[in-house]
Design an enzyme around this catalytic site. Structure first.
Site, PDB file in Angstrom:
ATOM      1  N   CYS A  78       2.116  -3.960 -25.471  1.00  0.00           N
ATOM      2  CA  CYS A  78       0.926  -4.781 -25.343  1.00  0.00           C
ATOM      3  C   CYS A  78      -0.054  -3.983 -24.496  1.00  0.00           C
ATOM      4  CB  CYS A  78       1.232  -6.119 -24.686  1.00  0.00           C
ATOM      5  SG  CYS A  78       1.546  -5.966 -22.948  1.00  0.00           S
TER       6      CYS A  78
ATOM      7  N   HIS B  85       0.820  -1.202   0.000  1.00  0.00           N
ATOM      8  CA  HIS B  85       0.000   0.000   0.000  1.00  0.00           C
ATOM      9  C   HIS B  85       0.851   1.249   0.000  1.00  0.00           C
ATOM     10  CE1 HIS B  85      -3.496  -2.389   0.055  1.00  0.00           C
ATOM     11  NE2 HIS B  85      -2.946  -3.137   0.996  1.00  0.00           N
TER      12      HIS B  85
ATOM     13  N   CYS C  34       0.830  -2.975 -20.454  1.00  0.00           N
ATOM     14  CA  CYS C  34       1.564  -1.800 -19.994  1.00  0.00           C
ATOM     15  C   CYS C  34       0.681  -0.575 -20.145  1.00  0.00           C
ATOM     16  CB  CYS C  34       2.842  -1.615 -20.794  1.00  0.00           C
ATOM     17  SG  CYS C  34       4.205  -2.506 -20.052  1.00  0.00           S
TER      18      CYS C  34
ATOM     19  N   GLU D  70       3.517   1.611  -1.594  1.00  0.00           N
ATOM     20  CA  GLU D  70       3.898   1.849  -2.984  1.00  0.00           C
ATOM     21  C   GLU D  70       2.867   2.721  -3.671  1.00  0.00           C
ATOM     22  OE1 GLU D  70       6.364   1.266  -4.810  1.00  0.00           O
ATOM     23  OE2 GLU D  70       7.512  -0.093  -3.565  1.00  0.00           O
TER      24      GLU D  70
END
Ligand code: HEM
Length: 634
Positions: free
Chosen positions: A544, A508, A547, A510
């Protein structure tokens, strides 16, 4: 057919006549035993049996103060019984196999008379009864035997486990249960939910034989999901049915002498030669490895890591590692020497092995919590019983305040763990697989840390309560000894305690930190004028959609070229990120369990902060990167 002769009845006075060497009888719980020949073989010595308060007397209290009840059930001792006492009834009988303990706190509250739970229904109750009966009658005797002799789980027990479909249930709910008869039809596959699975794991934990708990095909619980979720149909056909029917065994081979919780340090290599992988390297601490037929192996490849199924062959060798717990777990050191396997045995995309590995972890850790907590509860029960029956200084042990204080802490710890586990299991029951991957990795990490720490505290307290018996592998304290010796396993297997605690704490953090990090380190002064959601990040590569999605979740608008065939991965490596970022709606995400949003953000953060978006792109990848820049939204 031989008929059993009914036992004779005796009076207390008759028994009292047999009180000397060569002619020694005693009474235990209304049963008369002839110990005349056994006395010299008695593990506690002959002398104690000839004391006046024992020889020819009712020795019930003395006996149960020194032995576990199961001693009298062993065939070699049961046959010492010659009769019963007239007019007396047996008081200390064995409980039926499916009974629940009446000792307070010996069972989770949902199983205790007069208590309620929001999580369990009748389906769970009848399932629990059936699983306990099966475990106590069929598996427990094998557990006790194998824990001692170190041999692998016996094939007859494996066959019966598979008949009940227990190995399949231990993989959780899913397609693999379709059409199977669960516990002889007690519940249907459609009914099966994470609480049923919790019950299976908890009943296994109750054996209190830690080595056997892993020997009980734990390798399959962690080694088979990558095959099920990522294997080609060729690989699945080869492996799944044989493993779930107990004909073959599989294990997960990730850890090495070079890398444990730090999976990225792996050194086993797989090099592609035509249609084959050539695998070289070693793996260490591989549960069930000594008897496995298949190995789900994490290998270093070009690029990244790749998980590959390796069948046992002459080029695969396994040797037992001597650890603190029983070798019945099959803990192995595995060597791969120029092992060739078809490329079609690759599990998941080449270079994306980390996702395959990570997608497995939540379930493995949750399983360890279930078994570990159940064993912790057995230890609490043992301590409650022992402190009640053991007389010291003329009083039961629990008359001492210091002992009661230990008991109180033990109970509080196991109850706290149980409630937390059930709450997380409830989330699992309601969340989709990708929601679980997204939201539960941190909480499960913290829960496992909590359970294993409290487990070791309980092991310490229990050893003090049992004294010398708590450090003796046989007799009254043998479960305590086993738990004290083996509870650290739960703190290591499936991810070391500290690493998991950190995972829970940083998940969290982060998320919260990302805002600041982006504005401080990546965004230009002009960009800071714009709130994050108004910021546009133009990354003109061939990404893709995964990301792309991760960036969108950051509130950044992006201009992307289309993804090649909606492929899994690609831009992650182009961007210099080791792992691609799956979009929750992408089929690959569901298959892998993928990264959760926080993890995606973490990886992106690492990229932006440490790699500098405008840094020159490595040549090998340059052809795919067209332009990378961050600009404020016009
Ligand atoms: C049917 C009768 C008995 C049998 C089959 C029996 C069997 C055993 C066994 C197998 C052990 C090894 C420890 C264990 O596995 O629990 C043991 C230990 C012992 N037994 Fe017995 N026993 C009997 C009766 C008694 C009685 C009546 C006494 C009374 C004093 C006694 C005193 C002891 C002692 C002092 C030990 C050592 C305990 C320890 O180290 O903690 N036994 N007995």
């Amino acid at each position: 057919m031989a008929t059993k002769t009914p036992l004779k009845t005796f009076t207390v006075e008759e028994v009292a006549q047999h009180n000397k060497e060569g002619d020694l009888w005693i009474i235990i719980d209304s049963k008369v035993y002839n110990l005349s020949r056994f006395a010299d073989l008695h593990p506690g010595g002959a002398g104690v049996l000839f004391t006046p308060s024992i020889a020819g007397q009712d020795a019930t209290q003395a006996f149960f103060g020194l032995h576990r009840h199961e001693v009298l059930l062993r065939p070699q001792y049961a046959r010492l019984q010659i009769g019963t006492i007239q007019g007396q009834e047996q008081v200390i009988g064995s409980q039926p196999a499916d009974s629940v303990s009446e000792v307070p706190y010996a069972e989770p509250s949902w199983l205790s008379k007069g208590y309620y739970s929001p999580y369990y229904n009748d389906s769970h109750r009848k399932f629990q009864k059936a699983v306990r009966k099966f475990m106590m009658e069929v598996v427990s005797p094998d557990a006790v035997k194998c824990e001692e002799n170190g041999k692998r789980i016996s094939q007859e027990v494996v066959d019966q486990l598979c008949e009940m479909n227990i190995p399949a249930m231990r993989l959780g709910k899913g397609k693999h249960l379709k059409g199977r008869t669960l516990m002889g039809g007690v519940i249907t596959p459609e009914e099966f939910d994470p609480f049923h699975e919790l019950i299976v794991n908890s009943e296994i934990g109750r054996f209190s034989t830690r080595g056997y708990v892993d020997g009980l095909l734990a390798g399959g619980v962690i080694g088979l999901p990558p095959v099920l979720n990522f294997g080609s149909s060729e690989v699945k056909d080869l492996v799944v049915s044989d493993v779930l029917s107990g004909k073959k065994f599989i294990c997960l081979a990730i850890t090495e002498a070079f890398a444990g919780s730090d999976v990225s340090g792996l050194q086993t290599t797989a090099v592609r030669e035509g249609d084959e992988w050539v695998i070289n390297g070693t793996k260490k601490w591989i549960t069930n490895g000594t008897f496995a037929d298949y190995f789900t192996v994490a290998c270093k490849t070009e690029p990244g890591f790749t998980v590959i199924l390796v069948p046992r062959s002459d080029n695969v060798s396994t040797k037992a590692i001597k650890t603190a717990y029983s070798s019945t777990a099959g803990t192995a050191y595995v060597t791969f020497e120029n092992v060739r396997v078809p490329v079609s045995y690759t599990l998941g995309p080449v270079g994306k092995g980390m996702q395959v590995i990570l997608s497995n972890f939540n379930h493995e850790r949750w399983m360890i919590v279930c078994t570990s907590l159940a064993t912790q509860r057995v230890i609490v029960e043992e301590c409650l019983k022992w402190s009640n029956q053991r007389i010291v200084f003329g009083k039961p042990l629990n008359a001492q305040a210091v002992i009661r204080s230990k008991l109180a802490n033990m109970i509080a710890r196991v109850e706290a763990g149980q409630n937390w586990l059930e709450s997380i299991t409830h989330q699992m029951n309601n969340m989709s697989y990708h929601e679980q991957s997204d939201k539960l990795a941190g909480p499960i990490g913290l829960l496992k840390q909590f359970i294993t720490r409290t487990g070791r505290e309980t092991a310490e307290d229990a050893t003090q309560i049992f004294g010398g018996r708590g450090i003796t592998t046989t007799g009254m304290g043998k479960l305590i000894e086993n738990y004290h010796r083996t509870s650290p396993y739960d703190a290591i297997l499936g991810g070391a305690e500290d690493v998991l605690g950190d995972l829970g704490a940083t998940r969290h953090a982060e998320l919260e930190a990302i805002d600041g990090i982006l504005s401080d380190k990546v965004l230009t002064p002009e960009m800071r004028e714009y709130p994050l959601s108004e910021t546009a990040l133009y990354v003109t590569v061939e990404p893709c959609i995964m990301c792309a999605s991760a960036l969108r979740q950051l509130g950044i608008k992006e201009v992307f070229y289309g993804c090649e065939n909606d492929r899994f991965g690609g831009c992650g490596s182009v961007l210099g990120v080791n792992n691609a970022l799956p979009h929750p709606k992408h089929p690959a995400y569901r298959a892998t369990g993928g990264y959760c949003r926080e993890e995606a953000i973490m990886i992106l953060r690492r990229f932006y902060v440490t790699e500098n978006v405008n840094a020159p792109v490595p040549k090998s990848k340059a052809n795919r990167v067209l332009k990378t820049e961050i600009v404020p939204k016009a």
